[in-house]
Enzyme design. Structure first.
Site, PDB file in Angstrom:
ATOM      1  N   CYS A 186      30.990  94.390  58.316  1.00 25.59           N
ATOM      2  CA  CYS A 186      30.568  95.825  58.770  1.00 25.59           C
ATOM      3  C   CYS A 186      30.432  95.300  60.166  1.00 25.59           C
ATOM      4  O   CYS A 186      29.336  94.750  60.462  1.00 25.59           O
ATOM      5  CB  CYS A 186      29.496  95.254  57.854  1.00 25.59           C
ATOM      6  SG  CYS A 186      27.597  95.832  58.143  1.00 25.59           S
ATOM      7  N   HIS A 205      41.445  86.370  70.671  1.00 33.18           N
ATOM      8  CA  HIS A 205      40.703  85.592  70.915  1.00 33.18           C
ATOM      9  C   HIS A 205      40.457  84.568  69.421  1.00 33.18           C
ATOM     10  O   HIS A 205      39.416  84.199  69.374  1.00 33.18           O
ATOM     11  CB  HIS A 205      39.004  86.354  71.430  1.00 33.18           C
ATOM     12  CG  HIS A 205      39.381  87.910  70.075  1.00 33.18           C
ATOM     13  ND1 HIS A 205      37.881  87.476  70.132  1.00 33.18           N
ATOM     14  CD2 HIS A 205      39.508  88.749  69.741  1.00 33.18           C
ATOM     15  CE1 HIS A 205      37.938  88.623  68.229  1.00 33.18           C
ATOM     16  NE2 HIS A 205      39.356  89.565  69.537  1.00 33.18           N
ATOM     17  N   GLY A 223      43.516  92.949  69.767  1.00 33.26           N
ATOM     18  CA  GLY A 223      44.233  93.716  68.150  1.00 33.26           C
ATOM     19  C   GLY A 223      44.394  94.683  67.957  1.00 33.26           C
ATOM     20  O   GLY A 223      45.118  95.748  67.092  1.00 33.26           O
TER      21      GLY A 223
HETATM   22  C1  LIG Z   1      42.973  91.513  60.687  1.00 34.51           C
HETATM   23  C2  LIG Z   1      42.969  91.687  62.174  1.00 34.51           C
HETATM   24  N1  LIG Z   1      43.570  92.855  62.600  1.00 34.51           N
HETATM   25  C3  LIG Z   1      42.652  93.175  63.963  1.00 34.51           C
HETATM   26  C4  LIG Z   1      41.539  92.423  64.187  1.00 34.51           C
HETATM   27  C5  LIG Z   1      41.161  93.402  65.407  1.00 34.51           C
HETATM   28  O1  LIG Z   1      40.648  92.843  66.318  1.00 34.51           O
HETATM   29  P1  LIG Z   1      39.994  92.807  68.040  1.00 34.51           P
HETATM   30  O2  LIG Z   1      38.464  93.131  67.246  1.00 34.51           O
HETATM   31  O3  LIG Z   1      40.035  91.875  68.696  1.00 34.51           O
HETATM   32  O4  LIG Z   1      40.849  94.259  68.594  1.00 34.51           O
HETATM   33  C6  LIG Z   1      40.364  91.710  63.670  1.00 34.51           C
HETATM   34  C7  LIG Z   1      39.859  91.663  63.873  1.00 34.51           C
HETATM   35  O5  LIG Z   1      38.261  91.196  63.334  1.00 34.51           O
HETATM   36  C8  LIG Z   1      41.823  91.736  62.696  1.00 34.51           C
HETATM   37  O6  LIG Z   1      40.754  90.231  61.941  1.00 34.51           O
END
Ligand SMILES: Cc1ncc(COP(=O)(O)O)c(C=O)c1O
Lengths: 375, 122
Positions: A319, A193, A72
């Site tokens: 956090c 994930h 992400g």
């Molecule tokens: C809305 C959103 N965007 C981005 C992320 C980041 O994803 P990742 O930590 O898998 O790269 C997350 C994960 O916490 C998320 O909930």
């Protein structure tokens, strides 16, 4: 004691089909998808089938609009890079974007961009889009990870018809319909994930691939836009998770919503003398997410207490340092910031599991309130 | 992040409660960083901390620190108890997270306030 895992918005365990695939002989023996031999071709075929099926499941017209990335954070960073490299202008994001969007947006100020934040109201909705009107890049998440509020991406498109509209749909996929084309966005981020695929795989959907410049250069994989040997086994796992997660979605989501509502009602009834406040947009909220504020308590203590009781939940903050800074999302919403728990359900729960979890939440809150104000 | 000893104090706090009566000394403290609070009540008999109880609206660290502080104070002569520092409590709960020094600081501040009140006859 069987543990009850209610933190699927943080990371969701592998779906059974994903686990079966990851343990298979075939997954263990894939070649490099750039190789000509049978093992390489097998990997390449998996990748191209995944590209086609993920595009279809998420409403993209062409498989080539799907770029596979590591997760992400990379998807969001690549989108923001694509939208902004080589130009300057105004970049706007909502006040409740994940740091994986918020931080790269803020960093654009260093390269001459004017960066602005769209405030949200008490339920996490953008009430006034006027600050987005002249945006060149506009970032609006599909659904918020902490409170579950589903944002009005169509309104964002309407407010800024010419902006590069980026949508972080990481929390929405598998929980709420996501249609890339119908949303009218230029790019959309996906993370494996959160939907039962392993950590280490994600995707960026882009409307116009020609507008993307790579961040990572090398062997020229992913149309030269994201070099690095593709993780074919993980891409297949992502396909399984996306396809399963988007099949019969409405039916499954109504079921989860029912379980979530029951969980909230049981907790509220059990604490009728001082019930928690439910945070988020009750009219437009992810079916699996419950964000609750328990007055007069520390969220950290509640999480530790529930953990000892076999229930995994999250504090209402992203956090990562453990420093206990209040959540930026809750601050932006002017919501309570203390004693906030996030419970996020998965796709499959055992019948009594949530009743047990609700009882444990009630017991944990009662014990900590007793320590705070003994009688 | 918390040691097993600290977790034990959090999950089974010693001396949790409140004492009342004319001979009770009270000490309170707040952690300015997070707003957590601690309140200690104690009774001194023959120069020693005979009874002690705490309440805390705080994190697991705050509750563990208050519990360990009460356990340490219980039975001690007031003069010796006034020498208490947060390091003593952190050693009892070691390894203590650096991010949680505010908790031990708060528990000890509440203790010193209560002990001082008792020592001055308030
Ligand atoms: C809305 C959103 N965007 C981005 C992320 C980041 O994803 P990742 O930590 O898998 O790269 C997350 C994960 O916490 C998320 O909930």
């Amino acid at each position: 004691m069987r543990r009850i895992y209610l933190d699927h918005n943080a990371s969701s365990p592998w779906r059974p089909a994903v686990a079966q695939w990851m343990r298979s002989e075939q997954a263990a023996n894939l070649g490099n998808p750039s190789s000509f031999h049978a093992e390489g071709r097998a990997a390449r075929q998996l990748i191209e089938r995944a590209r086609t099926e993920i595009a279809a499941a998420l409403g993209a017209d062409h498989p080539e609009q799907v770029l596979f990335v590591s997760g992400g954070t990379e998807a969001n960073n690549l989108a923001i890079h694509a939208a902004t490299q080589g130009s300057v202008g105004r970049a706007v994001g909502t006040a409740i974007e994940h740091p994986a969007v918020g931080r790269p947006l803020a960093a654009l100020a260093d390269s001459g961009w004017q960066v602005a934040t769209l405030p949200v109201d008490g339920v996490g909705q953008v009430a006034d889009w006027s600050a987005a009107v002249d945006a060149r890049l506009l970032c609006v998440m599909r659904a918020n990870n902490e409170v579950g509020t589903i944002l009005d991406v169509a309104a964002a498109r309407h407010a800024a018809p010419n902006a590069w509209l980026h949508c972080d749909a990481i929390q929405a996929i598998g929980k709420f319909p996501v249609d890339f084309k119908a949303l009218g966005v230029d790019s959309l981020a996906v993370a494996g994930h959160k939907i039962g695929a392993p950590v280490g795989i994600g995707a960026l959907l882009v409307r116009d691939r020609n507008r993307v410049q790579p961040v990572q250069r090398g062997g020229g994989q992913e149309f030269g836009l994201r070099s690095g040997t593709q993780a074919a086994a993980l891409i297949e796992a992502l396909r399984l998770a996306v396809v399963e997660g988007t099949t019969n979605l409405m039916k499954r989501s109504l079921h989860i919503e029912h379980l979530r509502d029951e969980l909230e009602a049981t907790i509220q009834a059990g604490l009728a003398d001082n019930p928690p406040t439910i945070i988020g947009d009750q009219q437009a909220r992810l079916a699996n997410t419950s964000c609750m504020a328990f007055t007069g308590l520390s969220a950290e203590a509640l999480v530790m207490e529930l953990d000892a009781r076999g229930v995994a939940v999250a504090t209402g903050s992203a956090c990562s340092s453990g420093s206990g800074r209040p959540s930026a999302v809750l601050v932006a919403m002017e919501a309570p910031v203390h004693g906030v728990l996030r419970l996020s359900l998965g796709p499959d729960h055992q019948p009594d599991e949530l009743a047990t979890a609700a009882a444990q939440v009630v017991a944990a809150v009662r014990r900590l309130r007793q320590i705070a104000a003994p009688v | 992040m918390y040691s097993p000893t600290a977790m034990d104090h959090f999950l089974q706090p010693r001396h949790c409660g409140v004492l009342s009566g004319a001979d009770i000394a009270i000490g309170t403290a707040t952690n300015a960083d997070c707003g957590d609070t601690a309140r200690l009540t104690l009774r001194v008999i023959d120069g020693c901390v005979a009874h002690i109880a705490f309440s805390s609206q705080g994190c697991a660290g705050a509750i563990a620190a208050c519990s360990a502080t009460c356990a340490w104070l219980h039975g001690r002569p007031v003069g010796a108890a006034l020498g208490l520092t947060r390091q003593t409590i952190e050693e009892l709960l070691a390894p203590w997270p650096a991010a949680k020094r505010g908790c031990t600081q708060m528990a000890v501040a509440a203790a010193i306030a209560a002990l001082s009140a008792a020592a001055s006859g308030r």
